[in-house]
Design a protein around this motif. Structure first.
Motif, PDB file in Angstrom:
ATOM      1  N   UNK A  70      15.647 -14.038  32.040  1.00 41.25           N
ATOM      2  CA  UNK A  70      15.509 -13.782  30.638  1.00 41.25           C
ATOM      3  C   UNK A  70      16.903 -13.033  29.981  1.00 41.25           C
ATOM      4  N   UNK A  71      17.306 -13.335  28.729  1.00 41.38           N
ATOM      5  CA  UNK A  71      18.631 -12.639  28.094  1.00 41.38           C
ATOM      6  C   UNK A  71      18.087 -12.192  26.922  1.00 41.38           C
ATOM      7  N   UNK A  72      18.153 -11.344  26.506  1.00 38.40           N
ATOM      8  CA  UNK A  72      17.883 -10.157  25.130  1.00 38.40           C
ATOM      9  C   UNK A  72      19.291  -9.970  24.981  1.00 38.40           C
ATOM     10  N   UNK A  73      19.335 -11.545  23.031  1.00 36.87           N
ATOM     11  CA  UNK A  73      20.420 -11.600  22.297  1.00 36.87           C
ATOM     12  C   UNK A  73      20.211 -10.995  21.101  1.00 36.87           C
ATOM     13  N   UNK A  74      21.180  -9.583  20.998  1.00 34.64           N
ATOM     14  CA  UNK A  74      21.416  -9.509  20.068  1.00 34.64           C
ATOM     15  C   UNK A  74      22.336  -9.498  19.024  1.00 34.64           C
ATOM     16  N   UNK A  75      22.355  -9.968  17.550  1.00 34.17           N
ATOM     17  CA  UNK A  75      22.717  -9.934  16.702  1.00 34.17           C
ATOM     18  C   UNK A  75      23.772  -8.666  16.142  1.00 34.17           C
TER      19      UNK A  75
ATOM     20  N   UNK B  65      12.715 -17.511  22.807  1.00 35.18           N
ATOM     21  CA  UNK B  65      12.607 -18.252  21.200  1.00 35.18           C
ATOM     22  C   UNK B  65      11.876 -17.241  20.828  1.00 35.18           C
ATOM     23  N   UNK B  66      11.627 -16.289  21.191  1.00 35.21           N
ATOM     24  CA  UNK B  66      10.805 -15.461  19.774  1.00 35.21           C
ATOM     25  C   UNK B  66      11.730 -14.320  19.619  1.00 35.21           C
ATOM     26  N   UNK B  67      11.760 -13.508  18.297  1.00 38.29           N
ATOM     27  CA  UNK B  67      12.135 -12.593  17.632  1.00 38.29           C
ATOM     28  C   UNK B  67      11.449 -11.296  17.992  1.00 38.29           C
ATOM     29  N   UNK B  68      12.606 -10.340  18.248  1.00 37.41           N
ATOM     30  CA  UNK B  68      12.866  -9.147  18.026  1.00 37.41           C
ATOM     31  C   UNK B  68      13.342  -8.428  16.862  1.00 37.41           C
ATOM     32  N   UNK B  69      12.593  -7.769  15.780  1.00 39.12           N
ATOM     33  CA  UNK B  69      12.515  -7.534  14.297  1.00 39.12           C
ATOM     34  C   UNK B  69      13.966  -6.352  14.380  1.00 39.12           C
TER      35      UNK B  69
ATOM     36  N   UNK C 124      25.516  -9.296  21.716  1.00 40.12           N
ATOM     37  CA  UNK C 124      25.297  -9.193  22.556  1.00 40.12           C
ATOM     38  C   UNK C 124      24.555  -9.333  23.278  1.00 40.12           C
ATOM     39  N   UNK C 125      25.039 -10.286  24.778  1.00 37.03           N
ATOM     40  CA  UNK C 125      23.654 -10.810  26.158  1.00 37.03           C
ATOM     41  C   UNK C 125      23.461  -9.508  26.408  1.00 37.03           C
ATOM     42  N   UNK C 126      22.200  -9.444  27.203  1.00 37.22           N
ATOM     43  CA  UNK C 126      21.900  -8.332  27.913  1.00 37.22           C
ATOM     44  C   UNK C 126      21.449  -9.282  29.305  1.00 37.22           C
ATOM     45  N   UNK C 127      21.263  -8.826  30.554  1.00 40.68           N
ATOM     46  CA  UNK C 127      20.385  -9.866  31.717  1.00 40.68           C
ATOM     47  C   UNK C 127      19.753  -9.331  31.538  1.00 40.68           C
ATOM     48  N   UNK C 128      18.403  -9.713  31.832  1.00 43.46           N
ATOM     49  CA  UNK C 128      17.309  -8.994  32.593  1.00 43.46           C
ATOM     50  C   UNK C 128      16.731 -10.197  33.273  1.00 43.46           C
TER      51      UNK C 128
ATOM     52  N   UNK D 201      20.714  -7.005  13.503  1.00 46.38           N
ATOM     53  CA  UNK D 201      20.024  -5.536  14.232  1.00 46.38           C
ATOM     54  C   UNK D 201      18.901  -6.508  14.781  1.00 46.38           C
ATOM     55  N   UNK D 202      18.859  -7.465  14.731  1.00 47.97           N
ATOM     56  CA  UNK D 202      18.033  -9.053  15.611  1.00 47.97           C
ATOM     57  C   UNK D 202      18.689  -8.853  16.728  1.00 47.97           C
ATOM     58  N   UNK D 203      17.324  -9.389  17.767  1.00 43.63           N
ATOM     59  CA  UNK D 203      16.683  -9.225  18.732  1.00 43.63           C
ATOM     60  C   UNK D 203      16.094 -10.244  19.339  1.00 43.63           C
ATOM     61  N   UNK D 204      16.770 -11.937  19.875  1.00 47.09           N
ATOM     62  CA  UNK D 204      15.923 -12.678  20.378  1.00 47.09           C
ATOM     63  C   UNK D 204      15.898 -12.743  21.792  1.00 47.09           C
ATOM     64  N   UNK D 205      14.390 -13.497  22.135  1.00 51.47           N
ATOM     65  CA  UNK D 205      14.625 -13.246  23.955  1.00 51.47           C
ATOM     66  C   UNK D 205      14.723 -14.617  24.407  1.00 51.47           C
ATOM     67  N   UNK D 206      15.787 -15.298  25.393  1.00 49.73           N
ATOM     68  CA  UNK D 206      16.306 -16.072  25.864  1.00 49.73           C
ATOM     69  C   UNK D 206      15.268 -16.494  27.514  1.00 49.73           C
TER      70      UNK D 206
END
Length: 312
Positions: A78-83, A145-149, A125-129, A102-107
């Motif tokens: 999974x990637x946590x992609x931070x805007x 494809x889900x969003x964390x506000x 910034x992409x964080x590999x999980x 400030x938002x992050x999407x889980x990819x």
């Protein structure tokens, strides 16, 4: 920091150079340049809380990952992609989510997706999980494809933790515990509202753990650490699985050993084999006879040598 002068002053990359920077991690992505301007991008790899991460910046119209790409690179994370700057839209699993700073999407890297930049100089910034570790810790399999506000308390905490991971005070903390903090915040942001899916996964994982124990309990060296390693989960996650069932992993292992010993002792009495009780203790996974005898008496109310009960 996620956005710093060092990164913004790093060498600019053309389209092939930017794509090749991702290929260093076997990530297959295809940037599509805007018609009105040549592609310009930057990429910088770094470690954050013990996870691999990449600072990304480019003026692409969109970045695509096709089904063919997922098959070719075989990446399973999974990637946590931070805007970090600008805005963008992430499309995956028939979902389209919009990100602002400030938002992050889980990819999900195993699924195709499209990343559409809403600005000409977006930054992320992409964080590999690692999938196996994340799923085992959380107890559920997140959907890509889900969003964390970022405007939520948890979203701000996760964004700030990742953004300030290079700060001197953050580096003073133990890296494994920092990873657990990231996992906890990811779980709080992306846990499904329906607990049924979480329970189903936990039940499947518990069954797999029990099967591992049944295969290895006769080994005297086999314990909770070996179970956790075999299941690919942390000791903490293993403990959670048993705690919610009012038990412990050690208790379950000893229960299987004692039941096995009771069967062998019954067979010894029935067939008059004369097998030594100490030998039975060892083949059932006990290294110390005194410990075996004490636990056997606690379980069955009498000593191993006097056991003549029915088969367990």
């Amino acid at each position: 920091m996620l956005a710093d002068d060092e990164f913004l002053s790093s060498p600019e990359l053309d389209l092939d150079g930017w794509r090749d920077a991702l290929l260093l991690r076997s990530w297959l992505y295809t940037p599509v340049a805007r018609e009105s301007q040549p592609f310009i991008g930057r990429a910088r790899a770094r470690s954050v809380c013990g996870f691999f991460g990449v600072d990304l910046r480019c003026n692409a119209l969109r970045v695509e990952r096709t089904q063919r790409d997922t098959r070719r690179d075989g990446v399973d994370h999974f990637f946590a992609l931070f805007q970090v700057a600008g805005a963008s839209t992430i499309v995956q699993n028939d979902r389209a989510v919009q990100l602002i700073v400030g938002d992050v999407a889980l990819i999900d890297s195993t699924r195709p997706g499209t990343h559409i930049s809403e600005s000409s100089h977006g930054q992320w910034f992409s964080l590999q999980l690692p999938r196996r570790s994340l799923v085992s810790y959380l107890g559920f399999d997140p959907q890509g494809g889900i969003l964390g506000r970022g405007r939520t308390v948890v979203g701000r905490a996760l964004f700030d933790l990742v953004r300030n991971a290079d700060a001197a005070d953050a580096l003073a903390f133990s890296e494994p515990y920092m990873q657990l903090a990231v996992y906890d915040l990811i779980g709080a942001l992306f846990a499904p509202s329906d607990p049924a899916g979480v329970s189903l996964h936990a039940d499947k994982l518990f069954k797999r753990v029990c099967d591992l124990i049944k295969d290895g309990y006769t080994n005297p060296e086999f314990g909770p650490r070996e179970v956790a390693a075999g299941a690919g989960i942390s000791l903490r996650s293993l403990q959670k699985l048993f705690t919610v069932r009012n038990s412990t992993c050690s208790d379950f292992i000893y229960s299987l050993r004692l039941d096995h010993a009771a069967r062998l002792l019954h067979r010894r009495d029935l067939l008059r084999t004369g097998q030594l009780v100490g030998e039975i203790a060892y083949v059932c996974g006990f290294r110390d006879y005194t410990n075996f005898a004490r636990k056997f008496r606690q379980r069955f109310g009498h000593s191993p040598s006097s056991h003549k009960g029915d088969l367990v």
